[in-house]
Every structure is written in C-alpha cells, then in structure tokens.
Design a protein around this motif. Structure first.
Motif, PDB file in Angstrom:
ATOM      1  N   GLY A  38      37.035 -29.553  10.280  1.00 25.70           N
ATOM      2  CA  GLY A  38      37.146 -30.136   8.956  1.00 25.70           C
ATOM      3  C   GLY A  38      37.899 -31.442   8.964  1.00 25.70           C
ATOM      4  O   GLY A  38      38.638 -31.752   9.895  1.00 25.70           O
ATOM      5  N   LEU A  39      37.675 -32.195   7.909  1.00 24.88           N
ATOM      6  CA  LEU A  39      38.345 -33.461   7.713  1.00 24.88           C
ATOM      7  C   LEU A  39      38.599 -33.611   6.221  1.00 24.88           C
ATOM      8  O   LEU A  39      37.686 -33.390   5.413  1.00 24.88           O
ATOM      9  N   ILE A  40      39.833 -33.910   5.855  1.00 24.74           N
ATOM     10  CA  ILE A  40      40.157 -34.205   4.463  1.00 24.74           C
ATOM     11  C   ILE A  40      40.825 -35.572   4.441  1.00 24.74           C
ATOM     12  O   ILE A  40      41.646 -35.883   5.314  1.00 24.74           O
ATOM     13  N   LEU A  41      40.394 -36.385   3.490  1.00 27.22           N
ATOM     14  CA  LEU A  41      40.909 -37.743   3.357  1.00 27.22           C
ATOM     15  C   LEU A  41      41.533 -37.916   1.985  1.00 27.22           C
ATOM     16  O   LEU A  41      40.952 -37.500   0.977  1.00 27.22           O
ATOM     17  N   TYR A  42      42.693 -38.526   1.952  1.00 28.49           N
ATOM     18  CA  TYR A  42      43.340 -38.930   0.717  1.00 28.49           C
ATOM     19  C   TYR A  42      43.568 -40.432   0.813  1.00 28.49           C
ATOM     20  O   TYR A  42      44.183 -40.894   1.778  1.00 28.49           O
ATOM     21  N   THR A  43      43.074 -41.196  -0.178  1.00 27.21           N
ATOM     22  CA  THR A  43      43.221 -42.642  -0.137  1.00 27.21           C
ATOM     23  C   THR A  43      44.359 -43.098  -1.046  1.00 27.21           C
ATOM     24  O   THR A  43      44.703 -42.418  -2.018  1.00 27.21           O
ATOM     25  N   ALA A  44      44.909 -44.251  -0.750  1.00 30.51           N
ATOM     26  CA  ALA A  44      46.025 -44.790  -1.522  1.00 30.51           C
ATOM     27  C   ALA A  44      45.639 -45.072  -2.970  1.00 30.51           C
ATOM     28  O   ALA A  44      46.488 -45.046  -3.853  1.00 30.51           O
ATOM     29  N   ASP A  45      44.347 -45.300  -3.223  1.00 31.48           N
ATOM     30  CA  ASP A  45      43.922 -45.581  -4.598  1.00 31.48           C
ATOM     31  C   ASP A  45      43.511 -44.326  -5.361  1.00 31.48           C
ATOM     32  O   ASP A  45      42.956 -44.406  -6.448  1.00 31.48           O
ATOM     33  N   GLY A  46      43.809 -43.131  -4.801  1.00 28.84           N
ATOM     34  CA  GLY A  46      43.653 -41.894  -5.555  1.00 28.84           C
ATOM     35  C   GLY A  46      42.347 -41.146  -5.396  1.00 28.84           C
ATOM     36  O   GLY A  46      42.007 -40.328  -6.243  1.00 28.84           O
ATOM     37  N   HIS A  47      41.624 -41.380  -4.323  1.00 26.36           N
ATOM     38  CA  HIS A  47      40.395 -40.630  -4.060  1.00 26.36           C
ATOM     39  C   HIS A  47      40.630 -39.626  -2.941  1.00 26.36           C
ATOM     40  O   HIS A  47      41.520 -39.796  -2.111  1.00 26.36           O
ATOM     41  N   MET A  48      39.815 -38.584  -2.926  1.00 24.16           N
ATOM     42  CA  MET A  48      39.888 -37.596  -1.849  1.00 24.16           C
ATOM     43  C   MET A  48      38.482 -37.137  -1.489  1.00 24.16           C
ATOM     44  O   MET A  48      37.556 -37.220  -2.301  1.00 24.16           O
ATOM     45  N   SER A  49      38.338 -36.671  -0.273  1.00 25.63           N
ATOM     46  CA  SER A  49      37.069 -36.128   0.204  1.00 25.63           C
ATOM     47  C   SER A  49      37.382 -35.065   1.244  1.00 25.63           C
ATOM     48  O   SER A  49      38.255 -35.269   2.095  1.00 25.63           O
ATOM     49  N   ALA A  50      36.703 -33.922   1.154  1.00 25.06           N
ATOM     50  CA  ALA A  50      36.928 -32.840   2.113  1.00 25.06           C
ATOM     51  C   ALA A  50      35.600 -32.344   2.653  1.00 25.06           C
ATOM     52  O   ALA A  50      34.627 -32.208   1.901  1.00 25.06           O
ATOM     53  N   GLN A  51      35.580 -32.093   3.946  1.00 20.70           N
ATOM     54  CA  GLN A  51      34.426 -31.503   4.613  1.00 20.70           C
ATOM     55  C   GLN A  51      34.947 -30.415   5.537  1.00 20.70           C
ATOM     56  O   GLN A  51      35.881 -30.652   6.290  1.00 20.70           O
ATOM     57  N   LEU A  52      34.332 -29.230   5.460  1.00 18.49           N
ATOM     58  CA  LEU A  52      34.763 -28.093   6.264  1.00 18.49           C
ATOM     59  C   LEU A  52      33.524 -27.388   6.805  1.00 18.49           C
ATOM     60  O   LEU A  52      32.502 -27.328   6.115  1.00 18.49           O
ATOM     61  N   ALA A  53      33.643 -26.823   7.997  1.00 19.79           N
ATOM     62  CA  ALA A  53      32.520 -26.099   8.592  1.00 19.79           C
ATOM     63  C   ALA A  53      33.012 -25.158   9.686  1.00 19.79           C
ATOM     64  O   ALA A  53      34.136 -25.292  10.179  1.00 19.79           O
ATOM     65  N   GLU A  54      32.140 -24.228  10.045  1.00 16.92           N
ATOM     66  CA  GLU A  54      32.409 -23.402  11.218  1.00 16.92           C
ATOM     67  C   GLU A  54      32.258 -24.274  12.460  1.00 16.92           C
ATOM     68  O   GLU A  54      31.722 -25.386  12.388  1.00 16.92           O
ATOM     69  N   ALA A  55      32.718 -23.803  13.599  1.00 18.63           N
ATOM     70  CA  ALA A  55      32.695 -24.574  14.835  1.00 18.63           C
ATOM     71  C   ALA A  55      31.291 -25.080  15.166  1.00 18.63           C
ATOM     72  O   ALA A  55      31.130 -26.187  15.686  1.00 18.63           O
ATOM     73  N   ASP A  56      30.254 -24.288  14.862  1.00 14.61           N
ATOM     74  CA  ASP A  56      28.879 -24.700  15.171  1.00 14.61           C
ATOM     75  C   ASP A  56      28.250 -25.519  14.043  1.00 14.61           C
ATOM     76  O   ASP A  56      27.063 -25.776  14.039  1.00 14.61           O
ATOM     77  N   MET A  57      29.072 -25.921  13.086  1.00 15.84           N
ATOM     78  CA  MET A  57      28.682 -26.725  11.928  1.00 15.84           C
ATOM     79  C   MET A  57      27.863 -25.961  10.894  1.00 15.84           C
ATOM     80  O   MET A  57      27.281 -26.551   9.991  1.00 15.84           O
ATOM     81  N   SER A  58      27.821 -24.646  10.995  1.00 17.46           N
ATOM     82  CA  SER A  58      27.194 -23.854   9.936  1.00 17.46           C
ATOM     83  C   SER A  58      28.257 -23.607   8.866  1.00 17.46           C
ATOM     84  O   SER A  58      29.429 -23.911   9.058  1.00 17.46           O
ATOM     85  N   GLY A  59      27.859 -23.061   7.755  1.00 16.48           N
ATOM     86  CA  GLY A  59      28.807 -22.788   6.688  1.00 16.48           C
ATOM     87  C   GLY A  59      29.464 -24.055   6.157  1.00 16.48           C
ATOM     88  O   GLY A  59      30.611 -24.049   5.747  1.00 16.48           O
ATOM     89  N   TYR A  60      28.730 -25.152   6.180  1.00 14.15           N
ATOM     90  CA  TYR A  60      29.258 -26.469   5.814  1.00 14.15           C
ATOM     91  C   TYR A  60      29.535 -26.567   4.320  1.00 14.15           C
ATOM     92  O   TYR A  60      28.724 -26.173   3.492  1.00 14.15           O
ATOM     93  N   VAL A  61      30.699 -27.097   3.975  1.00 15.97           N
ATOM     94  CA  VAL A  61      31.119 -27.314   2.591  1.00 15.97           C
ATOM     95  C   VAL A  61      31.671 -28.735   2.493  1.00 15.97           C
ATOM     96  O   VAL A  61      32.417 -29.160   3.375  1.00 15.97           O
ATOM     97  N   ALA A  62      31.298 -29.437   1.429  1.00 17.00           N
ATOM     98  CA  ALA A  62      31.836 -30.783   1.216  1.00 17.00           C
ATOM     99  C   ALA A  62      32.046 -31.009  -0.270  1.00 17.00           C
ATOM    100  O   ALA A  62      31.271 -30.532  -1.100  1.00 17.00           O
ATOM    101  N   TYR A  63      33.128 -31.702  -0.592  1.00 17.78           N
ATOM    102  CA  TYR A  63      33.373 -32.087  -1.979  1.00 17.78           C
ATOM    103  C   TYR A  63      34.286 -33.305  -2.004  1.00 17.78           C
ATOM    104  O   TYR A  63      34.939 -33.633  -1.010  1.00 17.78           O
ATOM    105  N   GLY A  64      34.308 -33.979  -3.136  1.00 14.06           N
ATOM    106  CA  GLY A  64      35.164 -35.147  -3.254  1.00 14.06           C
ATOM    107  C   GLY A  64      35.374 -35.535  -4.707  1.00 14.06           C
ATOM    108  O   GLY A  64      34.720 -35.015  -5.616  1.00 14.06           O
ATOM    109  N   GLY A  65      36.287 -36.449  -4.910  1.00 15.13           N
ATOM    110  CA  GLY A  65      36.595 -36.943  -6.247  1.00 15.13           C
ATOM    111  C   GLY A  65      37.919 -37.674  -6.230  1.00 15.13           C
ATOM    112  O   GLY A  65      38.291 -38.294  -5.244  1.00 15.13           O
ATOM    113  N   ARG A  66      38.641 -37.582  -7.313  1.00 17.70           N
ATOM    114  CA  ARG A  66      39.951 -38.212  -7.429  1.00 17.70           C
ATOM    115  C   ARG A  66      41.036 -37.151  -7.222  1.00 17.70           C
ATOM    116  O   ARG A  66      40.755 -35.966  -7.351  1.00 17.70           O
TER     117      ARG A  66
END
Length: 133
Positions: A38-66
């Motif tokens: 997984g990778l989650i990003l928080y930006t200085a201007d107030g945005h975020m984005s998250a991506q998560l998955a199982e090791a084989d990239m199945s069960g993938y989930v992604a979302y983002g916003g402020r």
C-alpha cells in the motif's frame, strides 16, 4: 517545537501491516494477508490518496480526496471524493492517527449491520524519498 499532526503526516507512506480486530471476541485477522502492499499520500495543500492491496495485487482498494487534522483528538478526517468502495463516499472517514519516528499508525472502528464492531489498525512507514532511489 513539535510539528502538528497535519505537518507530520505530509508525505508518502508505505503499508507495513493491516490488522482488523473483532472487538467482541478479540480475534485478529489480516484482511490483506501477512504482506500487504500500500501507499498513502498526504500533500501539503490538503489532498490525500490511498491504495492498498494483497501482496499479489488482488483485493485492491483505492480512494482519495481532501484531508484535515483535528490536533486536539489526533484525528485525520478524510473527505473522500473518489473511491472503489462506494461506502467510503457516504460519510467522512475519521482515522485516529499517531506518528512515531518514521511510523504512522491509523486506526478506525466500524460497526456492521449485525452490530459487530471491528477496529482496524494500519501501520505505515515513511517512504524512501524518490531522490534516494
């Protein structure tokens, strides 16, 4: 002077672990397996984005916003505007947050339709800066 929670989370974080605990039974499970990605990003201007998955990239989930931070309660508020999971769009997402060195711990509780309560805890490690790759 210690940085604010908002300032402390700005940057990129890689997922280390994801544990969901049934608060009634105390049983732990790992929804994305023992080696989640997984990778989650928080930006200085107030945005975020998250991506998560199982090791084989199945069960993938992604979302983002402020995002915003409530310094008094150590809570991050994710105002999700895009998501693979429609339920994340229905209401703001609140994550209790703590930063300890290069580790960010996010946790949240949820009650399902049957009344079962689950507390999910995700541990993230600050990502290596791209300039060091």
């Amino acid at each position: 002077m210690n940085p604010t929670l908002r300032d402390a989370v700005v940057g990129a974080w890689e997922l280390v672990s994801f544990v969901a605990r049934d608060e009634t039974t105390g049983e732990d499970r790992q929804p994305l397996g023992t080696a989640p990605r997984g990778l989650i990003l928080y930006t200085a201007d107030g945005h975020m984005s998250a991506q998560l998955a199982e090791a084989d990239m199945s069960g993938y989930v992604a979302y983002g916003g402020r995002f915003s931070a409530d310094e008094d309660t150590s809570t991050l508020h994710h105002d999700v505007t895009v998501s693979m999971m429609p339920e994340l769009l229905a209401q703001p997402q609140f994550r209790h947050a703590s930063v300890d060195g290069d580790l960010l711990t996010l946790s949240a509780s949820r009650t399902d339709d049957t009344g079962a309560r689950t507390r999910s805890t995700l541990v993230w490690r600050r990502a290596t800066p791209a300039t060091e790759l």
